[in-house]
Design a protein around this motif. Sequence first.
Motif, PDB file in Angstrom:
ATOM      1  N   ASP A 155      -5.181 -18.208   5.125  1.00 48.25           N
ATOM      2  CA  ASP A 155      -4.426 -16.989   5.442  1.00 48.25           C
ATOM      3  C   ASP A 155      -2.927 -17.197   5.257  1.00 48.25           C
ATOM      4  O   ASP A 155      -2.215 -16.312   4.793  1.00 48.25           O
ATOM      5  N   ARG A 193       2.446 -10.349  11.938  1.00 52.54           N
ATOM      6  CA  ARG A 193       1.209 -10.960  11.414  1.00 52.54           C
ATOM      7  C   ARG A 193       1.445 -12.427  11.051  1.00 52.54           C
ATOM      8  O   ARG A 193       0.603 -13.297  11.290  1.00 52.54           O
ATOM      9  N   ASN A 249       1.545 -14.657  14.164  1.00 49.30           N
ATOM     10  CA  ASN A 249       0.219 -14.907  14.733  1.00 49.30           C
ATOM     11  C   ASN A 249      -0.486 -16.051  14.013  1.00 49.30           C
ATOM     12  O   ASN A 249      -1.158 -16.893  14.649  1.00 49.30           O
ATOM     13  N   SER A 253       6.292  -5.438  11.274  1.00 48.97           N
ATOM     14  CA  SER A 253       4.829  -5.612  11.320  1.00 48.97           C
ATOM     15  C   SER A 253       4.405  -6.830  10.508  1.00 48.97           C
ATOM     16  O   SER A 253       3.518  -7.596  10.910  1.00 48.97           O
ATOM     17  N   GLU A 279       4.032  -1.457   4.504  1.00 44.46           N
ATOM     18  CA  GLU A 279       4.200  -2.196   5.757  1.00 44.46           C
ATOM     19  C   GLU A 279       5.682  -2.496   5.977  1.00 44.46           C
ATOM     20  O   GLU A 279       6.400  -2.848   5.028  1.00 44.46           O
TER      21      GLU A 279
END
Length: 309
Positions: free
Chosen positions: A84, A102, A105, A98, A94
């Motif tokens: 990822d 991500r 995280n 935001s 986007e």
Amino acid sequence: MTIFIQALDYNLWDLIVDGPNLPTVTLENGDVTPKPRNTYDDNDRRRVKINAKAKHIIICAINSNDFNRISSCISAKEIMLVHDYEMFTMNENEDIKSMFSRFTNIINALQALDKTYSNSEMVRKILRCLPKSWMSKVTTIEEAKNLNILPLEDLLGSLMTHELSMQKKDDEEEKEKKKKKIVALKSSLIEDSEDDDENEELALITRKFKKFLASKKKFGGKPNKKIYQKGESSKLEEIICFECNKPGHYKSDCPRLKKKDLLKKKKKKAMIATWDDRDESSSDEDSSEEVAQLALMALEEEEEEKTMR
């Protein structure tokens, strides 16, 4: 890929999401380390086997470049998170906030698995994940800033500021487009109104012209010869000429009018002959004769008028 793993064994998916769940031991100082393989019991081997199975499924689904990035990962969850991270990119429509959320995280989850990246690596990763519309800003930052020491928070602030300026510019362009559309619409309406006025004027002229033709046909048109051949002489007798006031014909067929036209033509010829400079003597003689003929024709015409009256 998620559905494929869940279909094989849902415990594999739980291991990836909640893992790594590998056998560990706690040392006297409180540190947690992987359990030595020679001390595994049956439960430890089962947990290790499930993790290996999940890693095998993921590795079979990736290409050689991705494999080189995740080959050193211990758990299946770490493989997924590293994948990822490597494939991270900003999504369409986007915003920066935001996107950064991500990214954070993923970084935090990797740190929980003792997989960390340096600040400069993360800064470069963020710059690489931006779309083409941001390339000018990326180039400016790379030229103006030292990426090795640029804090990630400062990069975030700079990108958010640029995002606001881009949104403002887009709003202004959108307003300009709307203004142009309104102007074009007004122009179109004005042209349509002018066309309607021209059409109405043309229709009015057409109606007047048709009315004129109808009146001309009624009062000044030629008689229908077919009617005369059928013996309707009473209608012909009712016709009165506006030139000589005699019945039986229209003004356009009046012999008196035709005679006047002939007289006008001769007068015109006489005037041309009078002003001819090529032969003055012959011109004088012809002019005298022509004047005499015209005078004679005028006298005959006056006698005819008296007789008609």
